[in-house]
Scaffold this active site. Structure first.
Site, PDB file in Angstrom:
ATOM      1  CD  GLU A 151      -1.255 -17.864 -10.104  1.00  0.00           C
ATOM      2  OE1 GLU A 151      -0.596 -16.887  -9.708  1.00  0.00           O
ATOM      3  OE2 GLU A 151      -1.044 -19.022  -9.689  1.00  0.00           O
ATOM      4  CB  CYS A 158      -2.111 -25.989 -17.103  1.00  0.00           C
ATOM      5  SG  CYS A 158      -2.593 -26.456 -15.444  1.00  0.00           S
TER       6      CYS A 158
END
Ligand code: SAH
Length: 346
Positions: free
Chosen positions: A94, A107
């Site tokens: 992710e 991120c």
């Protein structure tokens, strides 16, 4: 038997040039392909329109491009976007886009799962499957840059290695990815806008310093008392705070770059005055600042965010001692995109 084709992005520019020469073609063809692969980040040979059709099919016959694919994209009510990213071998990681009024931060993940065992982190519950390749890290950044342009009308401005995995346990690939992200052949981003976050691997922090990296360093500290830190981050037993401290002093002496400590305050774990005092002592070893981050529950009762009075105690004591401190609110909680929540739930 089918021969497994090589991922073309494992080749350096020089190797691509040599490949074309060996094919009886011109070396600069290698430069053209390299530019398509990195600067333009295309994922098919067909898209390389300044190459002849023959050249494109020759590449197709010899190589693959193991690009990532964004499988699902979730948008939080606060604007945070989480991508579930499918790798060529069908594993999932992710990455998160975090917009603020002045910046867009990506991120990104560095490993599939994580080899560490921090008790408060959802990613730690997934065992480490493998390291990400440099291009898989690069692709996450490209995907978020595209989303930032599409949804927020501006390019990506910052990158933090705070997704899944421990970046310093995948050292070479993380460094290669950052080289491409900062290179004018790649995305041309300033290393000053990139932060690598580590749970604190002393040997690798020293290596970063020796390698003269120009990006910023963050350390997930959470406690400056060995006994407490080991109870929540068990690997601390092997890399105790004294070693971490020396590595950080070395980092600062080489780079002159201030260290960020990430710190969550939990009820009954590190919310005492002696925890604060220990943190302040630790902060004095090398110029640093502290981000007090909100705890994001991961579905067990063991950890609870400390009371506001404990957070204020930290904040005031740090400020009193001249240490910069920021209290950070979580982003993207409603889609499990906040710190420590990345666990491939969807
Ligand atoms: N392994 C690296 C990169 C992961 S960064 C590191 O540890 O720094 C993810 C950040 O979120 C780390 O600072 C981690 O300590 C923090 N974190 C993990 N679980 C969390 C949770 N449940 N709530 C808030 N922060 C968490």
């Amino acid at each position: 038997m089918e021969i497994k084709k090589k991922d073309i992005r494992a080749l350096t520019r020089e190797q691509l040039r040599e490949f074309f020469v060996a094919q009886g073609d011109k070396a600069f063809r290698g430069n053209q392909v390299y530019e398509w692969l990195w600067g333009k980040a295309v994922y098919s040979f067909e898209a390389m329109t300044n190459l002849s059709l023959d050249t494109r099919s020759m590449l197709e016959a010899n190589f693959v491009i193991n690009n990532i694919r964004v499988d699902t994209m979730q948008r939080s009510s606060d604007g945070t976007i989480k991508n579930a990213v499918r790798l060529h071998d069908d594993l999932i990681v992710e990455s998160v886009l975090i917009p603020t009024p002045t910046r867009t931060t990506a991120c990104v993940s560095s490993q599939v799962g994580c080899s560490l065992d921090c008790k408060f982190c959802a990613t730690a519950k997934l065992k480490r499957m493998r390291n990400l390749n440099p291009d898989e890290i690069y692709d996450q950044v490209v995907a978020i840059d595209n989303e930032s342009r599409l949804y927020y009308d501006r390019p990506l401005s910052n990158i933090v290695f705070m997704g899944m995995g421990e970046p310093l346990m995948n050292y070479n690939n993380v460094i290669k990815a950052i080289d491409m992200i900062t290179s004018s052949d790649g995305l041309g981003m300033s290393p000053k806008r990139i932060t690598v976050s580590t749970s604190g691997v002393p040997k690798m922090i020293r290596k970063l310093a020796d390698d003269g990296v120009k990006f910023k360093l963050a350390v997930s500290l959470h406690s400056a008392i060995d006994e407490v830190r080991t109870s929540i981050m068990p690997f601390n037993e092997h890399f105790p705070l004294s070693e971490l401290r020396q590595a950080l002093e070395y980092w600062y002496s080489c780079t002159k770059s201030r260290i960020t400590y990430e710190y969550v305050v939990w009820k009954g774990i590190n919310d005492r005055k002696k925890d604060v005092d220990a943190l302040i002592r630790f902060c004095k070893f090398a110029p640093s600042k502290v981000n007090l981050i909100e705890y994001n529950p991961i579905g067990d009762d063991e950890f609870r965010q400390a009371d506001d009075t404990a957070i204020s105690m930290y904040q005031e004591a740090l400020e009193y001692n001249g240490i910069t401190v920021t209290v950070r609110r979580s982003r993207g909680k409603d889609i499990d995109a906040a710190c420590g929540q990345l666990a491939n739930k969807s």
